[in-house]
Design a protein around this motif. Structure first.
Motif, PDB file in Angstrom:
ATOM      1  N   GLU A  37       0.822  -1.209   0.000  1.00  0.00           N
ATOM      2  CA  GLU A  37       0.000   0.000   0.000  1.00  0.00           C
ATOM      3  C   GLU A  37       0.858   1.262   0.000  1.00  0.00           C
ATOM      4  O   GLU A  37       0.514   2.256  -0.629  1.00  0.00           O
ATOM      5  CB  GLU A  37      -0.967  -0.026   1.186  1.00  0.00           C
ATOM      6  N   ARG A  38       1.996   1.217   0.693  1.00  0.00           N
ATOM      7  CA  ARG A  38       2.902   2.374   0.669  1.00  0.00           C
ATOM      8  C   ARG A  38       3.428   2.617  -0.740  1.00  0.00           C
ATOM      9  O   ARG A  38       3.587   3.765  -1.182  1.00  0.00           O
ATOM     10  CB  ARG A  38       4.036   2.135   1.657  1.00  0.00           C
ATOM     11  N   LYS A  39       3.707   1.541  -1.465  1.00  0.00           N
ATOM     12  CA  LYS A  39       4.247   1.690  -2.817  1.00  0.00           C
ATOM     13  C   LYS A  39       3.265   2.346  -3.769  1.00  0.00           C
ATOM     14  O   LYS A  39       3.664   2.941  -4.778  1.00  0.00           O
ATOM     15  CB  LYS A  39       4.722   0.335  -3.353  1.00  0.00           C
ATOM     16  N   ARG A  40       1.974   2.250  -3.493  1.00  0.00           N
ATOM     17  CA  ARG A  40       1.015   2.958  -4.350  1.00  0.00           C
ATOM     18  C   ARG A  40       1.338   4.445  -4.411  1.00  0.00           C
ATOM     19  O   ARG A  40       1.221   5.082  -5.466  1.00  0.00           O
ATOM     20  CB  ARG A  40      -0.415   2.798  -3.817  1.00  0.00           C
ATOM     21  N   VAL A  41       1.723   5.006  -3.270  1.00  0.00           N
ATOM     22  CA  VAL A  41       2.050   6.440  -3.227  1.00  0.00           C
ATOM     23  C   VAL A  41       3.467   6.676  -3.734  1.00  0.00           C
ATOM     24  O   VAL A  41       3.721   7.608  -4.500  1.00  0.00           O
ATOM     25  CB  VAL A  41       1.887   6.981  -1.793  1.00  0.00           C
ATOM     26  N   ASP A  42       4.392   5.819  -3.333  1.00  0.00           N
ATOM     27  CA  ASP A  42       5.790   6.038  -3.716  1.00  0.00           C
ATOM     28  C   ASP A  42       5.989   5.978  -5.229  1.00  0.00           C
ATOM     29  O   ASP A  42       6.830   6.701  -5.776  1.00  0.00           O
ATOM     30  CB  ASP A  42       6.694   4.991  -3.044  1.00  0.00           C
ATOM     31  N   LEU A  43       5.239   5.126  -5.917  1.00  0.00           N
ATOM     32  CA  LEU A  43       5.455   4.939  -7.353  1.00  0.00           C
ATOM     33  C   LEU A  43       4.564   5.824  -8.220  1.00  0.00           C
ATOM     34  O   LEU A  43       4.812   5.959  -9.421  1.00  0.00           O
ATOM     35  CB  LEU A  43       5.251   3.465  -7.728  1.00  0.00           C
ATOM     36  N   ALA A  44       3.538   6.431  -7.636  1.00  0.00           N
ATOM     37  CA  ALA A  44       2.693   7.341  -8.420  1.00  0.00           C
ATOM     38  C   ALA A  44       3.469   8.626  -8.700  1.00  0.00           C
ATOM     39  O   ALA A  44       4.471   8.927  -8.045  1.00  0.00           O
ATOM     40  CB  ALA A  44       1.399   7.635  -7.669  1.00  0.00           C
ATOM     41  N   HIS A  45       2.977   9.374  -9.688  1.00  0.00           N
ATOM     42  CA  HIS A  45       3.725  10.535 -10.166  1.00  0.00           C
ATOM     43  C   HIS A  45       3.255  11.808  -9.453  1.00  0.00           C
ATOM     44  O   HIS A  45       2.439  12.565  -9.975  1.00  0.00           O
ATOM     45  CB  HIS A  45       3.564  10.650 -11.678  1.00  0.00           C
ATOM     46  N   PHE A  46       3.779  11.999  -8.267  1.00  0.00           N
ATOM     47  CA  PHE A  46       3.502  13.203  -7.482  1.00  0.00           C
ATOM     48  C   PHE A  46       4.792  13.983  -7.288  1.00  0.00           C
ATOM     49  O   PHE A  46       5.885  13.397  -7.252  1.00  0.00           O
ATOM     50  CB  PHE A  46       2.935  12.834  -6.101  1.00  0.00           C
ATOM     51  N   ASN A  47       4.676  15.307  -7.127  1.00  0.00           N
ATOM     52  CA  ASN A  47       5.874  16.062  -6.773  1.00  0.00           C
ATOM     53  C   ASN A  47       6.098  15.990  -5.259  1.00  0.00           C
ATOM     54  O   ASN A  47       5.284  15.432  -4.519  1.00  0.00           O
ATOM     55  CB  ASN A  47       5.807  17.509  -7.290  1.00  0.00           C
ATOM     56  N   ASP A  48       7.202  16.538  -4.807  1.00  0.00           N
ATOM     57  CA  ASP A  48       7.579  16.382  -3.397  1.00  0.00           C
ATOM     58  C   ASP A  48       6.557  17.003  -2.453  1.00  0.00           C
ATOM     59  O   ASP A  48       6.268  16.446  -1.383  1.00  0.00           O
ATOM     60  CB  ASP A  48       8.962  17.007  -3.157  1.00  0.00           C
ATOM     61  N   VAL A  49       6.026  18.149  -2.835  1.00  0.00           N
ATOM     62  CA  VAL A  49       5.044  18.820  -1.972  1.00  0.00           C
ATOM     63  C   VAL A  49       3.778  17.974  -1.874  1.00  0.00           C
ATOM     64  O   VAL A  49       3.226  17.759  -0.781  1.00  0.00           O
ATOM     65  CB  VAL A  49       4.727  20.230  -2.511  1.00  0.00           C
TER      66      VAL A  49
END
Lengths: 247, 246
Positions: free
Chosen positions: A217-229
């Motif tokens: 579940e953490r990897k869903r966020v880590d691998l999605a294309h978001f900027n640092d903010v």
């Protein structure tokens, strides 16, 4: 600070379980600092003991666990009484699970409980996406009752492996108080669209462990294309703001 | 070799759907995926009359990377059978895709059974969308598996959110069923599948590019299958199904 927006603690009537020590071990394994902890459905009908158990676990956790109170709307007025009692005892929010307690989230019986949460100044988290009980538009309807109080939907507000739940979830998000969690959402484009359309303040990292697996579940966020903010808000900033956690 | 057995290419302006072969290739490269099976999101005949050419052109533009599956509508049975023969015999397509949510065709109904039998005769597998919706559950598709013992049937998403245990049960019952890992959220169920039906009948898929092949690949990593089983799941089995094995 990394905050997991949802873990379930206890031994559920429905067969799954997670104790506080195991939850914290799992959090350590994936770099999670704090988790929002909710009780499982108890073996009987009394939610008081499971609320007390999660509050006690949180008190013992050196700030790693933030407890929410879970109530059953079928208890009627007693559900509101239990919510007030649990909040006095230390609960920092209301958790509702329409599927496991078998109620429709926008049933009029639920409204006094949600309004009580708003009166107490605590956010509402709802296990979302279940057919008949917690569909996207039903959730949006319930969120309208208290438009100034945060209303957090697990699982992106949907459960559908064809992507058919996305449309109603996005309609629910048109309520400014609605936020959605990342748990279980296989569509990366949906998570990215929530941020692009509604803002990074509306998406919240959550594992929903032990229903789902913390590392994945953490990897869903880590691998999605978001900027640092955006990623900082999703991984912890939003939960800190909503649940009043000092970063 | 890593092979993703479930990716999509589509172009339907009326639905706002546009995902290209290049989108797939980018997502594959980011995930370290070598090859992929690609298919449309719409059925033939249907909203994208050029769906066959779209997939054929994508595969021709990316030889040795993309392999076509033709997505068909069993209610248009004779046309679907003709298209399946054309796609596999003339255009090198490697499989049939069926999505009962969009076709409203029950997997156990005669048109679907006839089409899946033909796929078996042509030597290509059939990939079903297999989730939580009516007509897509493992028990629904098990009717096809029972009626088409000589056809390979892939349960895409291996039962979705709430039907994974049933996918495991029907896979134990019918040896022509293969489980595909995309979208369903439980890494440990992949390991359970390998333990119960064997690594030879579990294949990696992503449902990309709108889902992330990188994320979906991590699900198999977290499942902790061991080197030999992981090699089969991540590509060895797919290579055999696509006819690529030496």
């Amino acid at each position: 600070m990394i905050i997991d927006g949802l873990v379930y603690l206890g031994s559920s009537h429905f067969g799954y379980e997670l104790d506080a020590a195991s939850a914290i071990t799992g959090m350590d394994g994936v770099g999670t600092d704090i988790a929002i902890a909710v009780p499982v459905h108890p073996a009987g009908a009394d939610f008081g003991p499971v609320n007390d158990a999660v509050i006690a676990a949180a008190l013992d956790s050196a700030g790693r666990l933030i407890p929410l109170a879970r109530v059953d709307p079928w208890a009627g007025d007693a559900a509101v009484v239990e919510l007030r009692r649990a909040v006095l005892a230390g609960a920092r929010g209301l958790f509702l699970h329409p599927s496991e307690e078998h109620f429709r989230i926008n049933d009029i019986r639920v409204r006094p409980i949600v309004e009580c949460a708003a009166e107490l100044g605590i956010p509402v988290t709802v296990s979302a996406g279940f057919h008949l009980f917690a569909e996207g538009l039903q959730l949006g309807h319930a969120a309208e009752w208290t438009p100034d109080n945060a209303f957090v939907l697990t699982n992106g507000g949907q459960f559908n492996i064809s992507g058919l739940g996305q449309f109603d979830a996005e309609l629910a998000l048109q309520n400014p108080n609605v936020h959605v969690q990342t748990s279980g959402i296989y569509r990366e484009d949906f998570l990215e669209r929530v941020v692009a359309t509604f803002g990074p303040e509306r998406l919240i990292f959550a594992s929903a462990a032990p229903m789902f697996e913390m590392t994945y579940e953490r990897k869903r966020v880590d691998l999605a294309h978001f900027n640092d903010v955006e990623r900082q808000l999703i991984l912890g900033g939003n939960s800190a703001r909503i649940f009043g956690i000092e970063e | 070799m890593i092979i993703d057995m479930h990716m999509h290419i589509e172009e339907v302006a009326s639905l706002g759907w546009k995902m290209s072969a290049d989108d797939c290739i980018r997502a594959m490269d980011a995930a370290g995926v070598d090859r992929a099976a690609v298919m449309t999101l719409t059925d033939l005949p249907g909203l994208n009359p050029a769906g066959l050419e779209l997939i054929a052109d994508a595969c021709a533009s990316h030889p040795d990377r993309l392999y076509g599956f033709i997505r068909l509508h069993p209610a248009h049975l004779q046309l679907s059978k003709d298209l399946l023969r054309q796609a596999t015999t003339d255009l090198g397509f490697k499989g049939l895709k069926l999505h009962p949510v969009s076709t409203l065709q029950h997997p156990g109904a005669p048109p679907t059974i006839e089409l899946v039998r033909l796929a078996g005769e042509l030597g290509v597998p059939t990939l079903f969308h297999c989730g939580d919706e009516p007509m897509t559950t493992p028990l629904s598709i098990a009717k096809t598996a029972a009626a088409c013992p000589d056809s390979i049937i892939i349960l895409g998403h291996m039962g979705g959110y709430f039907h994974v245990d049933e996918a495991l049960e029907v896979a134990e019952r019918y040896p022509n069923i293969v489980l595909e890992t995309s979208a369903m959220p439980y890494p440990e169920k992949i390991r359970t599948a390998v333990e119960r039906i064997g690594a030879e009948r579990v294949i990696f898929g992503s449902d990309g590019p709108v889902s992330s092949p990188s994320l979906e690949r991590q699900k198999v990593v977290i499942a902790g299958l061991g080197e030999a089983a992981a090699a089969l799941v991540m590509g060895g089995n797919a290579a055999a199904l696509l006819g690529l094995a030496a």
